[in-house]
Motif scaffolding. Structure first.
Motif, PDB file in Angstrom:
ATOM      1  N   GLU A  54       0.826  -1.211   0.000  1.00 38.09           N
ATOM      2  CA  GLU A  54       0.000   0.000   0.000  1.00 38.09           C
ATOM      3  C   GLU A  54       0.859   1.260   0.000  1.00 38.09           C
ATOM      4  N   VAL A  55       1.856   1.276   0.862  1.00 36.60           N
ATOM      5  CA  VAL A  55       2.736   2.442   0.956  1.00 36.60           C
ATOM      6  C   VAL A  55       3.481   2.657  -0.359  1.00 36.60           C
ATOM      7  N   THR A  56       3.959   1.568  -0.957  1.00 42.65           N
ATOM      8  CA  THR A  56       4.712   1.670  -2.212  1.00 42.65           C
ATOM      9  C   THR A  56       3.834   2.145  -3.353  1.00 42.65           C
ATOM     10  N   LEU A  57       2.648   1.552  -3.490  1.00 43.48           N
ATOM     11  CA  LEU A  57       1.744   1.945  -4.566  1.00 43.48           C
ATOM     12  C   LEU A  57       1.251   3.376  -4.391  1.00 43.48           C
ATOM     13  N   LEU A  58       0.997   3.772  -3.161  1.00 42.15           N
ATOM     14  CA  LEU A  58       0.517   5.121  -2.890  1.00 42.15           C
ATOM     15  C   LEU A  58       1.568   6.154  -3.285  1.00 42.15           C
ATOM     16  N   HIS A  59       2.813   5.907  -2.919  1.00 41.60           N
ATOM     17  CA  HIS A  59       3.871   6.859  -3.259  1.00 41.60           C
ATOM     18  C   HIS A  59       4.177   6.851  -4.762  1.00 41.60           C
ATOM     19  N   ALA A  60       4.023   5.696  -5.393  1.00 39.81           N
ATOM     20  CA  ALA A  60       4.185   5.646  -6.844  1.00 39.81           C
ATOM     21  C   ALA A  60       3.109   6.491  -7.521  1.00 39.81           C
ATOM     22  N   ALA A  61       1.889   6.430  -6.979  1.00 46.39           N
ATOM     23  CA  ALA A  61       0.798   7.240  -7.526  1.00 46.39           C
ATOM     24  C   ALA A  61       1.078   8.732  -7.336  1.00 46.39           C
ATOM     25  N   PHE A  62       1.628   9.096  -6.178  1.00 44.11           N
ATOM     26  CA  PHE A  62       1.976  10.497  -5.946  1.00 44.11           C
ATOM     27  C   PHE A  62       2.984  10.980  -6.991  1.00 44.11           C
ATOM     28  N   LEU A  63       4.000  10.165  -7.253  1.00 47.30           N
ATOM     29  CA  LEU A  63       5.004  10.537  -8.251  1.00 47.30           C
ATOM     30  C   LEU A  63       4.384  10.697  -9.628  1.00 47.30           C
ATOM     31  N   LEU A  64       3.491   9.775  -9.974  1.00 49.64           N
ATOM     32  CA  LEU A  64       2.855   9.819 -11.289  1.00 49.64           C
ATOM     33  C   LEU A  64       1.975  11.050 -11.433  1.00 49.64           C
ATOM     34  N   LEU A  65       1.149  11.315 -10.423  1.00 54.27           N
ATOM     35  CA  LEU A  65       0.236  12.452 -10.480  1.00 54.27           C
ATOM     36  C   LEU A  65       0.981  13.787 -10.436  1.00 54.27           C
ATOM     37  N   ALA A  66       2.120  13.816  -9.752  1.00 50.75           N
ATOM     38  CA  ALA A  66       2.913  15.046  -9.657  1.00 50.75           C
ATOM     39  C   ALA A  66       3.824  15.227 -10.864  1.00 50.75           C
ATOM     40  N   THR A  75      10.342  10.196  -2.023  1.00 49.51           N
ATOM     41  CA  THR A  75      11.222   9.087  -1.647  1.00 49.51           C
ATOM     42  C   THR A  75      11.454   9.052  -0.136  1.00 49.51           C
ATOM     43  N   VAL A  76      11.704  10.209   0.455  1.00 40.27           N
ATOM     44  CA  VAL A  76      11.908  10.278   1.906  1.00 40.27           C
ATOM     45  C   VAL A  76      10.645   9.826   2.642  1.00 40.27           C
ATOM     46  N   SER A  77       9.488  10.278   2.172  1.00 39.86           N
ATOM     47  CA  SER A  77       8.219   9.882   2.786  1.00 39.86           C
ATOM     48  C   SER A  77       8.032   8.373   2.708  1.00 39.86           C
ATOM     49  N   TRP A  78       8.326   7.788   1.557  1.00 40.23           N
ATOM     50  CA  TRP A  78       8.187   6.344   1.375  1.00 40.23           C
ATOM     51  C   TRP A  78       9.088   5.579   2.342  1.00 40.23           C
ATOM     52  N   LEU A  79      10.343   6.012   2.458  1.00 43.94           N
ATOM     53  CA  LEU A  79      11.283   5.338   3.357  1.00 43.94           C
ATOM     54  C   LEU A  79      10.861   5.468   4.813  1.00 43.94           C
ATOM     55  N   LEU A  80      10.384   6.646   5.206  1.00 46.82           N
ATOM     56  CA  LEU A  80       9.919   6.836   6.576  1.00 46.82           C
ATOM     57  C   LEU A  80       8.750   5.903   6.891  1.00 46.82           C
ATOM     58  N   ARG A 104      -1.998  14.539   2.296  1.00 53.96           N
ATOM     59  CA  ARG A 104      -1.768  15.921   2.744  1.00 53.96           C
ATOM     60  C   ARG A 104      -0.294  16.291   2.663  1.00 53.96           C
ATOM     61  N   ALA A 105       0.568  15.354   3.025  1.00 51.67           N
ATOM     62  CA  ALA A 105       2.004  15.627   2.988  1.00 51.67           C
ATOM     63  C   ALA A 105       2.512  15.872   1.573  1.00 51.67           C
ATOM     64  N   HIS A 106       1.765  15.371   0.579  1.00 50.56           N
ATOM     65  CA  HIS A 106       2.211  15.504  -0.812  1.00 50.56           C
ATOM     66  C   HIS A 106       1.431  16.549  -1.606  1.00 50.56           C
ATOM     67  N   LEU A 107       0.554  17.268  -0.947  1.00 52.92           N
ATOM     68  CA  LEU A 107      -0.200  18.325  -1.639  1.00 52.92           C
ATOM     69  C   LEU A 107       0.685  19.393  -2.277  1.00 52.92           C
ATOM     70  N   PRO A 108       1.845  19.727  -1.692  1.00 48.57           N
ATOM     71  CA  PRO A 108       2.684  20.746  -2.347  1.00 48.57           C
ATOM     72  C   PRO A 108       3.013  20.423  -3.797  1.00 48.57           C
ATOM     73  N   HIS A 109       3.139  19.145  -4.131  1.00 50.40           N
ATOM     74  CA  HIS A 109       3.484  18.777  -5.503  1.00 50.40           C
ATOM     75  C   HIS A 109       2.257  18.395  -6.320  1.00 50.40           C
ATOM     76  N   LEU A 110       1.239  17.877  -5.649  1.00 51.69           N
ATOM     77  CA  LEU A 110       0.034  17.476  -6.359  1.00 51.69           C
ATOM     78  C   LEU A 110      -0.865  18.658  -6.665  1.00 51.69           C
ATOM     79  N   GLY A 111      -0.791  19.706  -5.817  1.00 49.61           N
ATOM     80  CA  GLY A 111      -1.705  20.827  -5.948  1.00 49.61           C
ATOM     81  C   GLY A 111      -1.189  21.979  -6.773  1.00 49.61           C
TER      82      GLY A 111
END
Length: 223
Positions: A54-66, A75-80, A104-111
């Motif tokens: 879940e964590v891996t797929l979610l962060h992959a989606a963030f990268l794709l959408l951003a 990457t730092v968020s995923w590792l944490l 919420r933590a990724h809104l700066p790049h998604l928004g």
């Protein structure tokens, strides 16, 4: 650095911190500290393949959408997340509330830096807490993820959108100072220090509304 129960996690972390302090924070001790914490994190992630996925797929989606923006941040968020899955305690999934927190933590790049993004962040903050309580999914993972997501988003938001340097400095202190103080105290004392939340961070909740409102009435701070 954590295990399934909070008491055991705290004892293990205290032991690592105490050894580091007693060694005088020498480089070799830092190496042992990182190695042991990493091994412990791997052992805790192994029984939770669903959460890892879940964590891996979610962060992959963030990268794709951003579209590649904020790759280091993501990457730092995923590792944490991967290294703290033991904080899920008996749960095998991060759940929708934690997913919303990570969003919420990724809104700066998604928004795309929108001035009204602060209102979106406030909405997710309110909703993830209600979801976690309604579903009985409150965990140490969610508690810490929520705090760090708030700090990450609002520090960025203050720097990006707040034109008044005094307001910006006060906002930065509201989120950064507690994290810095608790971290420094833990290393200095050689044991975990209880976070001064929620009492110390109540001013930060006020700053959320202030920054969101002010951003809507001012032009963006030049990048």
């Amino acid at each position: 650095m954590v295990i399934a129960d909070r008491a055991g996690s705290r004892a293990a972390t205290d032991a690592l911190l105490a050894e580091l302090r007693d060694s005088g924070w020498r480089s070799a001790a830092w190496g042992r500290f990182v190695a042991r914490a990493t091994r412990r994190s791997i052992r805790q992630a192994a029984p939770r393949p669903r959460a890892v996925a879940e964590v891996t797929l979610l962060h992959a989606a963030f990268l794709l959408l951003a579209r590649g923006r904020g790759a280091g941040w993501t990457t730092v968020s995923w590792l944490l997340c991967l290294t703290h899955l033991g904080m899920l305690e008996e749960r095998s999934s991060i759940g929708p509330a934690n997913a919303l927190t990570l969003l919420r933590a990724h809104l700066p790049h998604l928004g795309a830096g929108g001035r009204w993004l602060g209102l979106v962040a406030i909405a997710t903050d309110l909703l993830d807490g209600r979801l976690a309580r309604a579903r009985g999914e409150t965990t140490a993972f969610g508690d810490y993820a929520d705090s760090f997501a708030d700090a990450a988003f609002w520090i960025w938001f203050a720097v990006r959108h707040e034109p008044n340097p005094r307001v910006r400095a006060a906002a930065l202190a509201a989120w950064a100072a507690p994290v810095a103080v608790v971290t420094a105290a833990a290393f200095a004392r050689g044991k975990m220090v209880d976070r001064p939340w929620p009492a110390l961070l109540r001013p930060a909740a006020v700053f959320q509304a202030v920054l969101a409102f002010r951003a809507g009435t001012h032009r963006d701070v030049p990048a």
